[in-house]
Every structure is written in C-alpha cells, then in structure tokens.
Write a protein that holds these residues in place. Structure first.
Motif, mmCIF file in Angstrom:
data_model
loop_
_atom_site.group_PDB
_atom_site.id
_atom_site.type_symbol
_atom_site.label_atom_id
_atom_site.label_comp_id
_atom_site.label_asym_id
_atom_site.label_seq_id
_atom_site.Cartn_x
_atom_site.Cartn_y
_atom_site.Cartn_z
ATOM 1 N N ASN A 325 6.664 -22.413 3.145
ATOM 2 C CA ASN A 325 5.655 -21.572 2.506
ATOM 3 C C ASN A 325 5.863 -20.098 2.871
ATOM 4 N N ASP A 326 6.151 -19.830 4.148
ATOM 5 C CA ASP A 326 6.399 -18.451 4.574
ATOM 6 C C ASP A 326 7.646 -17.891 3.894
ATOM 7 N N ALA A 327 8.697 -18.714 3.810
ATOM 8 C CA ALA A 327 9.943 -18.250 3.192
ATOM 9 C C ALA A 327 9.750 -17.937 1.712
ATOM 10 N N LEU A 328 9.025 -18.788 1.011
ATOM 11 C CA LEU A 328 8.787 -18.558 -0.414
ATOM 12 C C LEU A 328 7.880 -17.354 -0.646
ATOM 13 N N SER A 329 6.995 -17.085 0.297
ATOM 14 C CA SER A 329 6.110 -15.925 0.159
ATOM 15 C C SER A 329 6.884 -14.614 0.273
ATOM 16 N N GLN A 330 7.918 -14.628 1.096
ATOM 17 C CA GLN A 330 8.691 -13.410 1.347
ATOM 18 C C GLN A 330 9.835 -13.224 0.352
ATOM 19 N N ASN A 331 10.187 -14.275 -0.359
ATOM 20 C CA ASN A 331 11.318 -14.187 -1.285
ATOM 21 C C ASN A 331 10.923 -14.837 -2.603
ATOM 22 N N ASN A 332 10.732 -14.020 -3.609
ATOM 23 C CA ASN A 332 10.262 -14.516 -4.899
ATOM 24 C C ASN A 332 11.399 -14.653 -5.913
ATOM 25 N N LYS A 333 12.587 -14.923 -5.427
ATOM 26 C CA LYS A 333 13.731 -14.976 -6.338
ATOM 27 C C LYS A 333 13.686 -16.173 -7.286
ATOM 28 N N TYR A 334 12.882 -17.196 -6.951
ATOM 29 C CA TYR A 334 12.836 -18.379 -7.801
ATOM 30 C C TYR A 334 11.843 -18.242 -8.954
ATOM 31 N N GLY A 335 10.976 -17.258 -8.914
ATOM 32 C CA GLY A 335 9.978 -17.102 -9.961
ATOM 33 C C GLY A 335 8.793 -18.019 -9.800
ATOM 34 N N LEU A 336 8.440 -18.359 -8.570
ATOM 35 C CA LEU A 336 7.297 -19.246 -8.315
ATOM 36 C C LEU A 336 6.007 -18.436 -8.249
ATOM 37 N N LEU A 337 4.906 -19.056 -8.665
ATOM 38 C CA LEU A 337 3.606 -18.400 -8.690
ATOM 39 C C LEU A 337 2.543 -19.345 -8.147
ATOM 40 N N ASN A 338 1.489 -18.756 -7.582
ATOM 41 C CA ASN A 338 0.301 -19.511 -7.168
ATOM 42 C C ASN A 338 0.648 -20.698 -6.275
ATOM 43 N N ILE A 339 1.349 -20.436 -5.218
ATOM 44 C CA ILE A 339 1.736 -21.505 -4.292
ATOM 45 C C ILE A 339 0.524 -21.908 -3.450
ATOM 46 N N SER A 340 0.275 -23.191 -3.353
ATOM 47 C CA SER A 340 -0.785 -23.709 -2.481
ATOM 48 C C SER A 340 -0.191 -24.752 -1.558
ATOM 49 N N LEU A 341 -0.650 -24.755 -0.320
ATOM 50 C CA LEU A 341 -0.118 -25.648 0.706
ATOM 51 C C LEU A 341 -1.255 -26.431 1.336
ATOM 52 N N SER A 342 -1.091 -27.755 1.400
ATOM 53 C CA SER A 342 -2.026 -28.633 2.113
ATOM 54 C C SER A 342 -1.235 -29.381 3.166
ATOM 55 N N MET A 343 -1.795 -29.454 4.374
ATOM 56 C CA MET A 343 -1.078 -30.067 5.485
ATOM 57 C C MET A 343 -1.965 -31.065 6.217
ATOM 58 N N THR A 344 -1.315 -32.046 6.826
ATOM 59 C CA THR A 344 -2.014 -33.061 7.603
ATOM 60 C C THR A 344 -2.347 -32.573 8.991
ATOM 61 N N SER A 345 -1.459 -31.814 9.620
ATOM 62 C CA SER A 345 -1.521 -31.571 11.056
ATOM 63 C C SER A 345 -2.788 -30.900 11.513
ATOM 64 N N ASP A 346 -3.208 -29.787 10.872
ATOM 65 C CA ASP A 346 -4.356 -29.046 11.356
ATOM 66 C C ASP A 346 -5.517 -29.025 10.391
ATOM 67 N N GLY A 347 -5.385 -29.744 9.281
ATOM 68 C CA GLY A 347 -6.481 -29.789 8.341
ATOM 69 C C GLY A 347 -6.758 -28.507 7.615
ATOM 70 N N LYS A 348 -5.825 -27.634 7.555
ATOM 71 C CA LYS A 348 -6.015 -26.345 6.904
ATOM 72 C C LYS A 348 -5.357 -26.340 5.535
ATOM 73 N N ASP A 349 -5.918 -25.540 4.678
ATOM 74 C CA ASP A 349 -5.337 -25.298 3.362
ATOM 75 C C ASP A 349 -4.972 -23.831 3.253
ATOM 76 N N TYR A 350 -3.761 -23.574 2.825
ATOM 77 C CA TYR A 350 -3.313 -22.215 2.629
ATOM 78 C C TYR A 350 -3.002 -22.035 1.147
ATOM 79 N N SER A 351 -3.323 -20.898 0.633
ATOM 80 C CA SER A 351 -3.029 -20.649 -0.770
ATOM 81 C C SER A 351 -2.606 -19.218 -0.969
ATOM 82 N N GLN A 352 -1.784 -19.001 -1.962
ATOM 83 C CA GLN A 352 -1.358 -17.674 -2.351
ATOM 84 C C GLN A 352 -1.648 -17.548 -3.832
#
Length: 540
Positions: A325-352
């Motif tokens: 998620n950090d790598a994709l946030s810093q490099n937009n060469k793929y043309g991705l938009l509205n990335i959202s991340l859900s994880m098991t470990s800490d129960g947090k949701d991150y979104s861009q």
C-alpha cells in the motif's frame, strides 16, 4: 541476444491464461482413496464396496486378498500386473488388515475443493472453479468421475494427453469412457472457446462471483476453521480469511493488468510468478501468498494470505499488504485510483481517496516547509516583544501600577512561606470608613473633642462594630499616681489624657520602672512573636 530471447519467451508465457487442474481421482495409488489413509501393503485384504463407480490400477500391486462388488469397473493401466501372495513373509513390515477403498462418490464440477491452480495460490474460492479464459486439465494416467449440472464455458480442455475442441469433446462425452467419467444433468454442456488470452488490457473478470453462481459454489464448499480475531471476506470469497485485502479502481487508459501482476508477484509474493507452469519458492520464514484478479464492478482486488499458524495467522500477510500500500501510494505509474486496504492484524482500515503523483507530493512538501518557516518567524517576533526572561516589574513603576502577567502563571503570596501557619492580629483600621485625615494639611486647626475623631477604651472588635477609628487608652483610670512624674491635665468632656510614663526630666542615673518581662512600659498592641514594621519616621 540470448537475454532478449529469454525475455520475449517470458512475456509470451506471462500472457497465457491460468490452468486449472482437476484433483480427485479413482486411482489405486492415491492415499486419500483408502480409509486407513495409506496404500495397501502385501498382507492386507482390500475391499471395494458397493457401489463403486471405478477403481483404477495404474501400477503393479501385490495383495493377500481383494473383495469386489457385484457392479463396478476395475480398470487396469497398460502392462499393469496384480499379484496375490499368501505368505506373510513377503513383507515383514506389513501386519496385514482390512483396508477399504472409499472413493465411491462423484465429485462436483463447481466445488472449489476439486480444483487447483497450477500457477498461483488462489485464495478466493469462486475463482478456484474454472473461469471463462482458463485452461482445464485432467491428469494423465488417472480416472475421475465429475458431475456437471450446469453448462459452462472455458477456453480449452485436456484429458490425459489429448486436447479437445467443442465438437470432439461432445463426441467423447457420448462414449463409454466419457459417460463413466462425466455425469451430466440438466443437459449440461461444455463450451470450449479456445480464447486463452484476455483481450482487455486491464484484465478480464472471472464471473464466478455473480450472485447466483457464487451461491452455488459456496454451498458446496466447507470453510476451514480460522484463528485470527478479525477475519475478512474477499470479493468472490465463500469464507472469511486471515490476511489482507487491497481493493482499487484504475485508469483504463493507463492500467495494464499483466505488467501490474508481474511486478507485484516478483516483488512481494513468496512464490515467484514465473509465467510458466514452474514456480520458484522464495526462502522466507513466513510464506505470503498473493493473488490478483479483476472482479465484478471493474475493480482490481489483491488478496494476501500466509502460512503462519495459530492466532498470528494473517500477520505476515498484513505487514506485506501495508508495504504494498505504501509503495503504490508513492508510485502511481500503474494508474491505480482509490486504493483501500483492510487487514487482519490490527483491525484497521486504511484508504486513499486518490493516489498522489510526484507533483502533488512535491507541492505538499513545499507547503509544509513554508508553514514551518512562518511558524518560526512568528514565534521569534512574539518572544522578542514578550521577553519572558525579564522581570514583569519595571524599576520606576509605582506600587499600584497595573501589571500584566503571562497567561497560565498563578498569582501567589511571595512574602509568606507556604509551610508556615499564618500569624497576625485583627487590624482595627481595616475595612472601616475612611475618616478625613487632618494631618495631611498642617494649616488646618486641630479638631476639637466634639469632632467625630475620639478616643475610646472599647476593644478593637467593639470599635469596628461602631464604625469608629479609635484605640484603647494605655493609661486606665486605676493607674497609680506614682507612675507619672507629671500631673495629667484636667479632663475635658469625659476624655482623659495621659502623660508619657518616661518623662523628659528622667535622669539617666535613675533607672526607669521596668516591668517583670523586661520592658520599660507595656506595649498596648503587643502580641507574642509578632513584629510590627514602620513605613517611615512620620508614621512613627
């Protein structure tokens, strides 16, 4: 030139579709087909119960005894021999017991458990079942029994060593071998499109996550137990899982699914994406499995799982997902938009809400620096105009001057020790109405006894009640005459004057009258351990 050839071969291989392999079989040498979860040994008696569709002996075997059903097919592979031995000495390590062949049921086409992706670890259940652009294979030297109750469309199908077309497959399904291995209901058919390539550069949707088909698939699948405290459900998944999910939109003019998959698998998966049927395993403490697909709704989904046991299952996958998620946030060469991340470990949701390009990131950095400089300058100017290191009291300020104190500073009594109890006496002059001070103007005559100013023998407390300025007579009426060297003047209007008990003509050789406590005369305002100061000589 050699490097170029390898690279081109790699790219062509990467463009191939996924290959799904049918797992269940009716083979003699498959451990899962026996109730003892082992292969028969020479001293065993094997039992093939009723009903059993087919049992396939593809290798030579030595048995003590075999019990067959009344209606069943026993298929022997080419040049396979079956031997019977009555001597237990044939295999001294085989104690000998009854062992039963248990593979007597058909396996359903839409059950994800019956399929395996030969290229990737697919952790989305519906996508384990063959999709439109997948190549389906049934292993050589194997006999199977698949049940199909709904028509399907796939790219290609290979049974054993033979690859079929739609026409040739239809003919095969009508043969004895075809009827024994495929049990079809509801006039189900298999369409082979031969389209192994996805014509959309942004990827193709599998389609198995559509509501009706997904429900059919998930009803046939048994979910495993999971230990993580917070589980996730992927798009197209039948069961909650431990790990992480990245979901994103894309710019259709910029996004390339194959390039994105290749970079992600090479950089982050424990199993390298080789683009062929061979997979190279990375040497890592925890294996992280990465699966990327395009799902219904034109979204790209990335699902990460790991092999960490117990309650820590999903932790390694979550850490890897956060890194991606950090790598994709810093490099937009793929043309991705509205990335959202859900994880098991800490129960947090991150979104861009939107990935930032290099120009946007640079602008943010410059804005932060400007804000920092402005803050420093304002702080300097404030400190310069408010010199906190100097005293708040100026040298020439009068005692009653208004004093500004910085916010947050408590006003305390600087003259008194906080640990010492308060000592003092009632001030008879305090909080009383102010009388006219005739001493301020020497030209004015001294007030007569009829004025409001008078003397009283009342106590200070009583005087305050009467709102008068007075003090007690230090020479009461019963004072002996021998204490005075001069005769007191006559009384006027009931007010008695008094004479200095230490007259001016007192000879130095003649000691003054001393009280028992060592004082020349009694101080009418004396209180033990209290010292009275005098502001100036005039007041004294």
């Amino acid at each position: 030139m050699k490097r170029l050839i390898l690279y081109l071969s790699f790219v062509v291989a990467c463009q191939g579709s996924s290959r799904k392999l049918w797992i269940p079989n009716l083979n003699y040498d498959t451990v899962e087909n026996w109730d003892k979860m082992r292969l028969p040994c020479p001293n065993d008696r094997i039992i093939i119960p009723e009903p059993t569709w087919t049992a396939y002996f593809q290798t030579n075997a030595t048995l003590k005894e075999m019990i067959l059903p009344m209606n069943s097919d026993i298929v022997f592979g080419e040049n396979v021999q079956l031997n019977f031995a009555s001597d237990p000495a044939v295999d001294l390590e085989c104690a000998g017991e009854d062992i039963t062949f248990i593979r007597n049921d058909t396996k359903k086409w839409f059950n994800p458990t019956n399929w395996k992706d030969e290229d990737l670890v697919v952790n989305v259940e519906t996508e384990l079942v063959p999709c439109t652009h997948d190549q389906v294979a049934f292993s050589p030297k194997s006999v199977f029994h698949a049940e199909l109750d709904q028509s399907v469309s796939i790219a290609t199908m290979k049974i054993g060593y033979e690859t079929y077309t739609t026409s040739s497959l239809s003919n095969f399904l009508e043969t004895v071998a075809g009827l024994s291995q495929f049990q079809r209901y509801n006039a189900a058919s298999i369409e082979l499109t031969q389209k192994t390539e996805c014509e959309d550069i942004t990827g193709c949707v599998c389609g198995n996550d559509k509501t009706a088909l997904k429900q059919k698939i998930c009803n046939l699948y048994t979910c495993p137990n999971i230990a993580c405290q917070r589980s996730l459900l992927a798009k197209g998944g039948c069961c909650n899982m431990c790990g992480a999910i990245l979901s994103m939109n894309y710019d259709s003019n910029k996004f390339n699914m194959k390039v994105f998959e290749q970079d992600m698998y090479d950089a982050y998966s424990s199993v390298e994406f080789m683009g062929t049927r061979d997979r190279k395993k990375r040497e890592t403490d925890a294996e992280v499995y990465l699966y990327i697909s395009k799902v219904t709704g034109n979204k790209i989904q990335m699902v990460l799982t790991d092999n960490v046991p117990g309650t820590n299952n999903g932790q390694a996958a979550s850490d890897k997902a956060a890194e991606i998620n950090d790598a994709l946030s810093q490099n937009n060469k793929y043309g991705l938009l509205n990335i959202s991340l859900s994880m098991t470990s800490d129960g947090k949701d991150y979104s861009q809400q939107e990935n930032l390009g290099a120009g946007a990131v640079t602008g943010i950095v410059i804005a932060v620096l400007i804000a920092l400089v402005v803050t420093i300058v304002l702080s300097y100017l404030f400190v310069k105009t408010r010199p906190f290191s100097r005293s708040w009291f100026q040298k020439d300020d009068p005692l009653d001057a208004n004093i500004e104190m910085a916010p947050g500073i408590a006003v305390v009594d600087f003259m008194r020790d906080p640990g010492r109890p308060t000592q003092g006496f009632d001030n008879p002059m305090y909080d009383s109405p102010t009388k006219e001070n005739f001493y301020m103007d020497p030209s004015r005559p001294f007030p007569t006894l009829s004025d409001d100013t008078s003397f009283s023998s009342l106590s200070p407390t009583e005087e305050r009640r009467q709102d008068m300025l007075a003090f007690s007579n230090p020479l009461p009426d019963d004072m002996p005459d021998k204490m005075m060297k001069k005769t007191a003047p006559a009384e006027e209007d009931g007010v008695k004057a008094f004479t200095n008990p230490l007259p001016d003509d007192l000879d130095d050789s003649e000691p003054a009258t001393i009280d028992d406590d060592g004082r020349g005369f009694a101080n009418p305002l004396h209180i033990s351990d209290v010292t009275f100061g005098v502001d100036n000589e005039a007041d004294a």
